[in-house]
Write an enzyme that holds these catalytic residues in place. Sequence first.
Site, PDB file in Angstrom:
ATOM      1  N   VAL A  14       0.838  -1.207   0.000  1.00 40.31           N
ATOM      2  CA  VAL A  14       0.000   0.000   0.000  1.00 40.31           C
ATOM      3  C   VAL A  14       0.871   1.255   0.000  1.00 40.31           C
ATOM      4  O   VAL A  14       0.619   2.209  -0.752  1.00 40.31           O
ATOM      5  CB  VAL A  14      -0.959  -0.001   1.218  1.00 40.31           C
ATOM      6  CG1 VAL A  14      -1.787   1.276   1.241  1.00 40.31           C
ATOM      7  CG2 VAL A  14      -1.871  -1.222   1.191  1.00 40.31           C
ATOM      8  N   ASP A  33      11.207   2.741   5.477  1.00 35.58           N
ATOM      9  CA  ASP A  33      10.854   1.315   5.530  1.00 35.58           C
ATOM     10  C   ASP A  33      12.059   0.525   6.052  1.00 35.58           C
ATOM     11  O   ASP A  33      13.202   0.824   5.692  1.00 35.58           O
ATOM     12  CB  ASP A  33      10.479   0.812   4.125  1.00 35.58           C
ATOM     13  CG  ASP A  33       9.580  -0.418   4.168  1.00 35.58           C
ATOM     14  OD1 ASP A  33       8.436  -0.318   3.697  1.00 35.58           O
ATOM     15  OD2 ASP A  33      10.020  -1.470   4.683  1.00 35.58           O
ATOM     16  N   TYR A 148      -1.649  -8.596  16.055  1.00 35.93           N
ATOM     17  CA  TYR A 148      -2.013  -7.648  15.000  1.00 35.93           C
ATOM     18  C   TYR A 148      -3.221  -6.809  15.435  1.00 35.93           C
ATOM     19  O   TYR A 148      -3.188  -5.582  15.407  1.00 35.93           O
ATOM     20  CB  TYR A 148      -2.337  -8.415  13.719  1.00 35.93           C
ATOM     21  CG  TYR A 148      -2.595  -7.523  12.531  1.00 35.93           C
ATOM     22  CD1 TYR A 148      -1.564  -6.785  11.959  1.00 35.93           C
ATOM     23  CD2 TYR A 148      -3.859  -7.427  11.972  1.00 35.93           C
ATOM     24  CE1 TYR A 148      -1.795  -5.969  10.859  1.00 35.93           C
ATOM     25  CE2 TYR A 148      -4.102  -6.619  10.871  1.00 35.93           C
ATOM     26  CZ  TYR A 148      -3.064  -5.893  10.320  1.00 35.93           C
ATOM     27  OH  TYR A 148      -3.297  -5.076   9.227  1.00 35.93           O
ATOM     28  N   THR A 178      -7.492  -5.902   0.830  1.00 38.28           N
ATOM     29  CA  THR A 178      -7.116  -5.176  -0.385  1.00 38.28           C
ATOM     30  C   THR A 178      -6.093  -6.010  -1.148  1.00 38.28           C
ATOM     31  O   THR A 178      -5.291  -6.716  -0.534  1.00 38.28           O
ATOM     32  CB  THR A 178      -6.514  -3.812  -0.001  1.00 38.28           C
ATOM     33  OG1 THR A 178      -7.482  -3.084   0.751  1.00 38.28           O
ATOM     34  CG2 THR A 178      -6.142  -2.989  -1.230  1.00 38.28           C
ATOM     35  N   ARG A 189      -1.548 -14.539   1.644  1.00 37.46           N
ATOM     36  CA  ARG A 189      -2.952 -14.129   1.645  1.00 37.46           C
ATOM     37  C   ARG A 189      -3.709 -14.805   0.514  1.00 37.46           C
ATOM     38  O   ARG A 189      -3.108 -15.301  -0.444  1.00 37.46           O
ATOM     39  CB  ARG A 189      -3.064 -12.617   1.592  1.00 37.46           C
ATOM     40  CG  ARG A 189      -2.809 -12.068   2.984  1.00 37.46           C
ATOM     41  CD  ARG A 189      -3.076 -10.618   3.074  1.00 37.46           C
ATOM     42  NE  ARG A 189      -1.935  -9.867   2.617  1.00 37.46           N
ATOM     43  CZ  ARG A 189      -1.764  -8.575   2.877  1.00 37.46           C
ATOM     44  NH1 ARG A 189      -2.650  -7.924   3.588  1.00 37.46           N
ATOM     45  NH2 ARG A 189      -0.712  -7.940   2.436  1.00 37.46           N
TER      46      ARG A 189
HETATM   47  N1  UDP Z   1      -7.194 -18.647   2.980  1.00 38.26           N
HETATM   48  C1  UDP Z   1      -7.387 -19.839   2.274  1.00 38.26           C
HETATM   49  N2  UDP Z   1      -6.385 -20.296   1.464  1.00 38.26           N
HETATM   50  C2  UDP Z   1      -5.202 -19.631   1.293  1.00 38.26           C
HETATM   51  C3  UDP Z   1      -5.004 -18.407   2.007  1.00 38.26           C
HETATM   52  C4  UDP Z   1      -6.022 -17.955   2.842  1.00 38.26           C
HETATM   53  O1  UDP Z   1      -8.437 -20.489   2.389  1.00 38.26           O
HETATM   54  O2  UDP Z   1      -4.349 -20.108   0.545  1.00 38.26           O
HETATM   55  C5  UDP Z   1      -8.277 -18.144   3.819  1.00 38.26           C
HETATM   56  C6  UDP Z   1      -7.860 -17.728   5.227  1.00 38.26           C
HETATM   57  O3  UDP Z   1      -7.880 -18.841   6.105  1.00 38.26           O
HETATM   58  C7  UDP Z   1      -8.926 -16.706   5.568  1.00 38.26           C
HETATM   59  C8  UDP Z   1      -9.250 -16.066   4.220  1.00 38.26           C
HETATM   60  O4  UDP Z   1      -8.776 -16.962   3.229  1.00 38.26           O
HETATM   61  O5  UDP Z   1     -10.080 -17.332   6.059  1.00 38.26           O
HETATM   62  C9  UDP Z   1      -8.588 -14.702   4.017  1.00 38.26           C
HETATM   63  O6  UDP Z   1      -7.240 -14.840   4.374  1.00 38.26           O
HETATM   64  P1  UDP Z   1      -6.150 -13.727   4.136  1.00 38.26           P
HETATM   65  O7  UDP Z   1      -4.883 -14.275   4.714  1.00 38.26           O
HETATM   66  O8  UDP Z   1      -6.124 -13.318   2.718  1.00 38.26           O
HETATM   67  O9  UDP Z   1      -6.611 -12.448   4.935  1.00 38.26           O
HETATM   68  P2  UDP Z   1      -7.298 -12.139   6.340  1.00 38.26           P
HETATM   69  O10 UDP Z   1      -8.588 -11.520   5.952  1.00 38.26           O
HETATM   70  O11 UDP Z   1      -7.500 -13.418   7.111  1.00 38.26           O
HETATM   71  O12 UDP Z   1      -6.365 -11.210   7.001  1.00 38.26           O
END
Ligand code: UDP
Length: 317
Positions: A14, A33, A148, A178, A189
């Site tokens: 970001v 950073d 966090y 995002t 993510r």
């Molecule tokens: N997730 C998933 N498979 C992946 C990565 C994440 O099923 O390879 C799921 C994770 O367990 C969560 C959701 O996707 O329920 C969003 O995860 P992310 O880490 O992107 O962000 P969060 O909103 O949890 O910070």
Amino acid sequence: MTRRVLITGGAGFVGSHLCDHYLSEGAEVVALDNEVTGRAQNLAHLAENPRFRFVRADVVAGIPDDVGHVDLILHMASLASPPFYKRFQVETLEVGSLGTQRCLELAAKTGARVVFASTSEVYGDPSVSPQPESYWGNVNPVGPRSMYDESKRYGEALLTAFRATRGVNTGIVRIFNTYGPRMRWDDGRVVTSFLVQVIKGEPLTLHGSGQQTRSFCYIADLVDGITRFAATDHAGPVNLGNPDNEMTIRALGERVCQIFGVPESFGPPLPRQDENDPQQRRPDTTLAKTLLDWVPKTSLEFGLRATHAYLKGELGS
Ligand code: UDP
């Protein structure tokens, strides 16, 4: 007079897009950073810009004096993805607490406005949906995401205290999920994981039932929201996220496969990421709309295609 903007976490996903934005507006930009998760390559294209400066330093240790006068501070530095903040737990707490305090102290001296990147995680595993700013959240203070969530909640409290007692012009944005170019391919993510898996021809990894929901906002829309908010004197908090595309993680996987024309293929279900993984998340963005005349405009398909193209380049495939 040219405005000077300090962006902590300026080499991050970001932060680096915010550097681009303010430079394009004619401001001078200092990006700070420590490169724990941020990457200098996100700023490489700015190296020759005389209005840009990169300072490799940890905001927790203090903002170097030679950063000089600033009119606006965007405190974006943080370990933002669950695998990273779980790996760097104390650092995550420090950057939200001490790091935020450093920014506020500089602002108290210079009269700068401070905008703090808070998060939808302040709502924890929410029991109301969509989440308005007035919802206090459902956070486990000793849970697997507490480093966090609590660092951001503390940061919000610190901004509130500096505004009340030292008259600092503070603003809190709560950023929901995002995605976009310059995310690290290995940040774990869901959007990056799924796109990297599609690029490599691997099955998609679902953590838990896949029925948990998220709402996905494209980076350009987020930058538009943050910069509109930064231009006000509003304290916030204000939610920034996409209210129109809440979907289950499984549905996201299906959509990714459909857009990129690959057969739908999910690997064997993995355990739930952690026991406090939010089961639903969708921002109520009424305030952002009223206050900033802001609505996200980018379609999921456009955003996923742009991110896919970027990650393909990153992976050299
Ligand atoms: N997730 C998933 N498979 C992946 C990565 C994440 O099923 O390879 C799921 C994770 O367990 C969560 C959701 O996707 O329920 C969003 O995860 P992310 O880490 O992107 O962000 P969060 O909103 O949890 O910070």
